[in-house]
Design a protein around this motif. Structure first.
Motif, short mmCIF file in Angstrom:
data_model
loop_
_atom_site.label_atom_id
_atom_site.label_comp_id
_atom_site.label_asym_id
_atom_site.label_seq_id
_atom_site.Cartn_x
_atom_site.Cartn_y
_atom_site.Cartn_z
N TYR A 40 0.80 -1.23 0.00
CA TYR A 40 0.00 0.00 0.00
C TYR A 40 0.83 1.28 0.00
O TYR A 40 0.72 2.10 0.90
CB TYR A 40 -0.95 0.00 1.20
N SER A 45 -2.32 1.63 -3.28
CA SER A 45 -3.65 2.05 -2.82
C SER A 45 -4.57 2.31 -4.00
O SER A 45 -5.75 1.95 -3.96
CB SER A 45 -3.52 3.30 -1.95
N PHE A 48 -5.64 -1.02 -5.43
CA PHE A 48 -6.66 -1.70 -4.62
C PHE A 48 -8.03 -1.08 -4.85
O PHE A 48 -9.04 -1.80 -4.89
CB PHE A 48 -6.31 -1.67 -3.13
N GLU A 49 -8.09 0.23 -4.98
CA GLU A 49 -9.38 0.85 -5.28
C GLU A 49 -9.93 0.34 -6.61
O GLU A 49 -11.14 0.12 -6.76
CB GLU A 49 -9.24 2.37 -5.31
N ILE A 51 -9.34 -2.67 -7.78
CA ILE A 51 -9.77 -4.05 -7.50
C ILE A 51 -11.20 -4.07 -6.98
O ILE A 51 -12.01 -4.93 -7.38
CB ILE A 51 -8.81 -4.71 -6.49
N THR A 52 -11.54 -3.13 -6.12
CA THR A 52 -12.88 -3.14 -5.53
C THR A 52 -13.98 -2.91 -6.56
O THR A 52 -15.15 -3.18 -6.29
CB THR A 52 -13.00 -2.07 -4.42
N TYR A 57 -14.63 -9.18 -8.15
CA TYR A 57 -14.39 -8.88 -6.74
C TYR A 57 -15.72 -8.44 -6.10
O TYR A 57 -16.04 -7.26 -6.04
CB TYR A 57 -13.32 -7.79 -6.60
N THR A 164 -10.83 -7.52 5.97
CA THR A 164 -9.42 -7.36 6.30
C THR A 164 -8.96 -8.32 7.39
O THR A 164 -7.80 -8.75 7.41
CB THR A 164 -9.15 -5.90 6.74
N TYR A 207 -9.40 -13.12 -6.65
CA TYR A 207 -8.01 -12.76 -6.36
C TYR A 207 -7.10 -12.97 -7.56
O TYR A 207 -5.88 -12.84 -7.45
CB TYR A 207 -7.51 -13.57 -5.16
N THR A 214 -5.35 -7.60 -9.92
CA THR A 214 -4.87 -8.20 -8.67
C THR A 214 -3.43 -8.66 -8.81
O THR A 214 -2.65 -8.59 -7.86
CB THR A 214 -5.78 -9.38 -8.26
N PHE A 217 -1.32 -5.60 -8.41
CA PHE A 217 -1.33 -5.22 -6.99
C PHE A 217 -0.35 -6.10 -6.21
O PHE A 217 0.43 -5.61 -5.38
CB PHE A 217 -2.75 -5.36 -6.45
#
Length: 323
Positions: A40, A45, A48-49, A51-52, A57, A164, A207, A214, A217
């Motif tokens: 991160y 970061s 990851f945003e 990925i969401t 996902y 998490t 994942y 991913t 990431f």
């Protein structure tokens, strides 16, 4: 609009020391491993945003559905006036809780914690505009260091969302939850998001998405080592892997070396040797059943009060009270 307070007890030197220690320990371990917190940086970061938002996902959408349906129930049950969010990121889902606190007339404080100072600062600047009545304390750090900085005012609810908690191993989870419990007073609250056991094919796709986000990431941890420790990992060559461990009911994520190689880390004044096919473990993501959540909460000093799932039964949010 009230002023925003950003608390950062981790200096750049502290972060550098932590990275050196984690890399030295992890890359000499058997098997080799790197802690997921080093994903991160600013780039990680942002990834990851992304990925969401991926179709594979489902977690973020499922948890959002739960919070959208039940946030006001959560606030009416607890009456909290201080929301603490661990691993805040962009605070996207948190707004549902802040809106419910506003509607309930109890929005006094918001305390987000995150390892990324840039992500935290950006989220706080936006929240300060949208929720001017709230006092904001942003705390930069990992969970171990940041919990000690929590303000003691008000009636608090600690929110650990996004599944998490699954990034920790079983005993580590209980130790961490006990630390959270010790931070709270009896009668204060924990809101816990947990991804549930389901079809392993769906889990693996979440994942290891078709667009490769991913994978990027995951590889970002090697970019961090190259940049900050003067390493020379050939990042693009490493294969992203995401395997389902049915015995332990968790996804295991790593980076596989395509060939035998010797990697220099100038920042550690050392080299690391990898054999062809060797995997550096980077993350686990445990999946849960209701009984397991209840058991670990009870062992940690919490009593689960409510349990909500999304309509598909993919994800759960538990409300627990500190005993």
């Amino acid at each position: 609009m009230k002023p925003v307070e950003l608390i950062n007890r981790r200096s750049d030197d502290d972060v550098a020391r932590e990275l050196r220690a984690d890399a030295r320990e992890g890359l000499t371990a058997e098997p080799k491993r790197l802690p997921p917190k080093w994903f991160y940086d600013a780039r990680g970061s942002e990834l990851f945003e992304r990925i969401t938002e991926l179709p594979e996902y489902y977690q973020t959408r499922a948890e959002y559905e739960i919070l959208e349906a039940h946030a006001l129930d959560m606030l009416e049950l607890t009456g909290v006036d201080t929301l603490v969010e661990l691993g805040s990121g962009s605070s996207y889902k948190t707004r549902l809780l802040l809106d419910a606190m506003r509607k309930n007339g109890t929005l006094h404080r918001f305390v987000p914690l995150d390892v990324s100072a840039s992500a935290l600062r950006g989220a706080l600047e936006t929240i300060a505009v949208d929720y001017p009545e709230a006092t904001l304390y942003g705390i930069v750090g990992d969970f171990d260091t940041a919990l000690a900085e929590l303000p003691a005012e008000g009636v608090r609810m600690v929110a650990l969302l996004g599944g998490t908690i699954g990034n920790m191993r079983s005993r580590q989870r209980v130790r961490f939850l006990r630390t959270v419990r010790d931070t709270l007073s009896s009668g204060e609250w924990l809101l816990l998001g947990t991804d549930l056991v389901k079809d392993p094919t769906r889990l693996r796709r979440a994942y290891d998405d078709s667009a490769g986000v991913t994978a990027e990431f995951n590889r970002n941890v090697l970019h961090v080592l190259n940049r900050d420790l003067g390493a020379d990992f050939p990042v693009a060559e490493f294969e992203h892997i995401a395997r389902w461990n049915g015995d332990r009911e968790r996804i295991e994520i790593g980076l596989r070396s395509p060939r035998a190689m010797r990697v220099r880390l100038d920042g550690l004044d050392s080299t690391v040797e990898l054999v062809a096919g060797e995997v550096i473990e980077t993350e686990i993501s445990a999946k849960f059943r209701r009984e397991r959540v209840d058991s670990e909460l009870a062992e940690s000093g919490f009593e689960r009060v409510e349990w909500w799932t999304d309509s598909a039964g993919d994800f759960a949010v538990s409300l627990a009270r500190a005993r």
